[in-house]
Scaffold this active site. Structure first.
Site, mmCIF file in Angstrom:
data_model
loop_
_atom_site.group_PDB
_atom_site.id
_atom_site.type_symbol
_atom_site.label_atom_id
_atom_site.label_comp_id
_atom_site.label_asym_id
_atom_site.label_seq_id
_atom_site.Cartn_x
_atom_site.Cartn_y
_atom_site.Cartn_z
ATOM 1 N N LYS A 51 0.806 -1.228 0.000
ATOM 2 C CA LYS A 51 0.000 0.000 0.000
ATOM 3 C C LYS A 51 0.840 1.280 0.000
ATOM 4 O O LYS A 51 0.373 2.345 -0.399
ATOM 5 C CB LYS A 51 -0.932 0.002 1.204
ATOM 6 C CG LYS A 51 -2.102 -0.965 1.101
ATOM 7 C CD LYS A 51 -3.171 -0.435 0.179
ATOM 8 C CE LYS A 51 -4.447 -1.267 0.272
ATOM 9 N NZ LYS A 51 -5.515 -0.716 -0.558
ATOM 10 N N SER A 305 0.810 -9.873 -0.262
ATOM 11 C CA SER A 305 0.564 -8.425 -0.223
ATOM 12 C C SER A 305 0.828 -7.769 1.116
ATOM 13 O O SER A 305 0.881 -6.542 1.202
ATOM 14 C CB SER A 305 -0.884 -8.136 -0.647
ATOM 15 O OG SER A 305 -1.796 -8.781 0.227
#
Length: 505
Positions: A51, A305
């Site tokens: 992110k 992720s």
């Protein structure tokens, strides 16, 4: 068109704060699945998540006037950390609205990076509504966690790196999906540069907003969203991300909570790192893809992720892993209520390892036991086990896919001592854990005293732990303990333990 993102991705300013994360091989899983499995390690970013890329790329694109107003975002945690670090790097004030369900590790991480945290609502969507209210009231700039072209372009650099790092064969790339920012950026780049490479999106079964949109041909809102994989717990796919994804992805897969837990273990086994549930989601999808398509000899890549999870969640993850790998059957079996029945039942299982055994005396005729048994992966062996027990006249109920049984009933089997058991002595045992250890223990215990309570769970430790209730009065204590001393197992009497007296006696 998705092609418009290529230039944005090539120009994205992410490496002021992000690293080019490595692509690691997964040799153990590769051997097991018969394919070359690769893992893109976005969990190694400074905020332990991809992110950071999109957040910084958006922040660097803002004008000085916009930055002076401060930024605000809604996030379950990973976007929040990325934005907080980006704001700290650029000297901008950042306010992050986070759902109250966000893991504490993520809340603390945002505060540690200088972000102001506002906890509001139980889901991302409730937090997002409140964040937009702050924009209206205070004039701050809203930085969307996924539905923004600059954010999508920043995340797309993951796809650019994958193609730069994997120059040989690459058949399928699996990408986790929440709002869709990472998937949109990665798919747009890969399908433009190497259109022969498939891109498969993966969502949790209980938060499959992209699958819902693809099935309907338009965006729709899920009535409920599961929050186990909190990093992808979004009720509706993004507007811009869906515009890109519907033209670029080759399919959508969903994964159950148990399958995600199993993937977390796979990542640990091959890398000695612990992924968060959303971080292991794409690998869970990869494994399902291999199973459904019976493919072999292919090069498959999953994106890890993130690694932001509370440590105490590992207890739950470990409990569900073997079921997610389909290596444990959870059964309810009825056996005769008489001495020796446990032993006979264990003998009927042959060389199978018992992982759990829960029982409480009910009446004089039948005993209902809750048992976990190791089986071969895939589900076929489990069915053979059930059929074999039924042929031996054991009534069996298969609870392996029963959510309530796995979450609650397994921990509630028993209750207080029934009136039929006039007196009971309770003992806690420890014995060296190895295949057949439980059967050996039951054999040595013999049929002298009726077992009125039994709990055993294999935790993978060096010693197995068993709690046993023996139907006997206190006058038999000395006789029992002389017998137990001969077993050479460590034991402790727990009859007077207040926990037993309150809940089981």
């Amino acid at each position: 068109m998705p092609q418009s993102y290529i230039k944005k991705i090539l120009k994205a300013r992410v490496y002021d704060v992000a690293i080019e994360s490595p692509v690691d091989p997964m040799p153990l899983l590769s051997k097991r699945l018969g394919n070359d499995i690769l893992l893109k390690r976005e969990d190694l970013q400074p905020v332990f998540s991809f992110k950071l890329r999109g957040a910084y790329n958006k922040m660097i694109s803002l004008s000085e006037e916009e930055r002076s107003k401060g930024v605000v975002a809604a996030s379950a945690g990973n976007h929040a950390q990325g934005l907080a670090l980006s704001a700290l790097k650029l000297g901008v004030k950042a306010t992050i609205v986070m759902p109250r369900t966000t893991p504490q590790i993520k809340v603390d991480a945002v505060r540690a990076r200088g972000g102001k945290v506002v906890l509001h609502g139980d889901t991302y969507d409730e937090a997002s509504t409140f964040a937009k209210k702050l924009v209206e009231e205070k004039g701050m700039v809203y930085v969307h966690p996924y539905d923004d072209p600059e954010v999508i372009a920043g995340q797309g650099t993951v796809g650019m790196e994958i193609l730069r790092q994997v120059t040989g064969p690459l058949d399928v790339v699996f990408v986790p999906v929440g709002g869709g920012g990472l998937a949109a950026g990665v798919a747009a780049y890969i399908k433009y540069v190497r259109p022969e490479v498939k891109v498969i999106a993966v969502e949790p079964e209980d938060a499959a907003s992209l699958k819902l949109a693809m099935d309907k041909g338009r965006r729709a809102t899920l009535p409920e969203v599961g929050i186990f994989a909190d990093g992808v717990a979004v009720a509706q796919i993004g507007k811009e991300t869906f515009r890109v994804l519907r033209k670029t992805i080759d399919g959508v897969l969903t994964a159950s909570t148990d399958e995600i837990c199993a993937a977390i273990k796979d990542i640990f086994d091959d890398t000695r790192s612990i992924a968060e549930p959303a971080g292991a989601l794409s690998l869970a999808g990869l494994k399902k893809y291999v199973e459904q398509n019976d493919c072999s000899g292919q090069t498959l890549l999953a994106i890890d992720s993130g690694a932001n999870t509370n440590f105490d969640r590992l207890r739950y993850i470990a409990e569900r892993t073997e079921i997610g790998e389909k290596r444990e059957a959870i059964l309810s079996v009825t056996i005769p209520e008489r001495p020796g029945s446990f032993k006979k039942f264990c003998g009927a299982l042959g060389r199978r390892n018992i992982t759990e055994f829960n029982y409480r005396f009910g009446d004089d005729s039948d005993a209902q036991i809750f048992v976990g048994i190791s089986v071969a992966a895939g589900g076929g062996d489990r069915q053979e086990l059930v059929e074999a027990l039924q042929k031996m006249d054991y009534p069996v109920a298969d609870f392996t896919d029963n959510e309530m049984a796995k979450l609650h009933i397994r921990h509630m089997v028993g209750g207080h001592r029934p009136a039929a058991v006039k007196s009971e002595l309770l003992y806690r045992f420890e014995f060296p854990e190895r295949p057949g250890a439980l059967m050996n223990f039951l054999t040595k215990l013999g049929n002298r005293w009726n077992i009125s309570l039994f709990h055993y769970r294999n935790h993978g430790a060096a010693y197995g732990r068993v709690l046993v209730g023996l139907q006997a009065d206190k006058e038999a204590r000395n006789e029992i303990e002389v017998f137990l001393d001969k077993l050479s197992y460590s034991y402790h009497e727990e009859t007077d333990n207040p926990a037993y007296q309150l809940f089981l006696s």
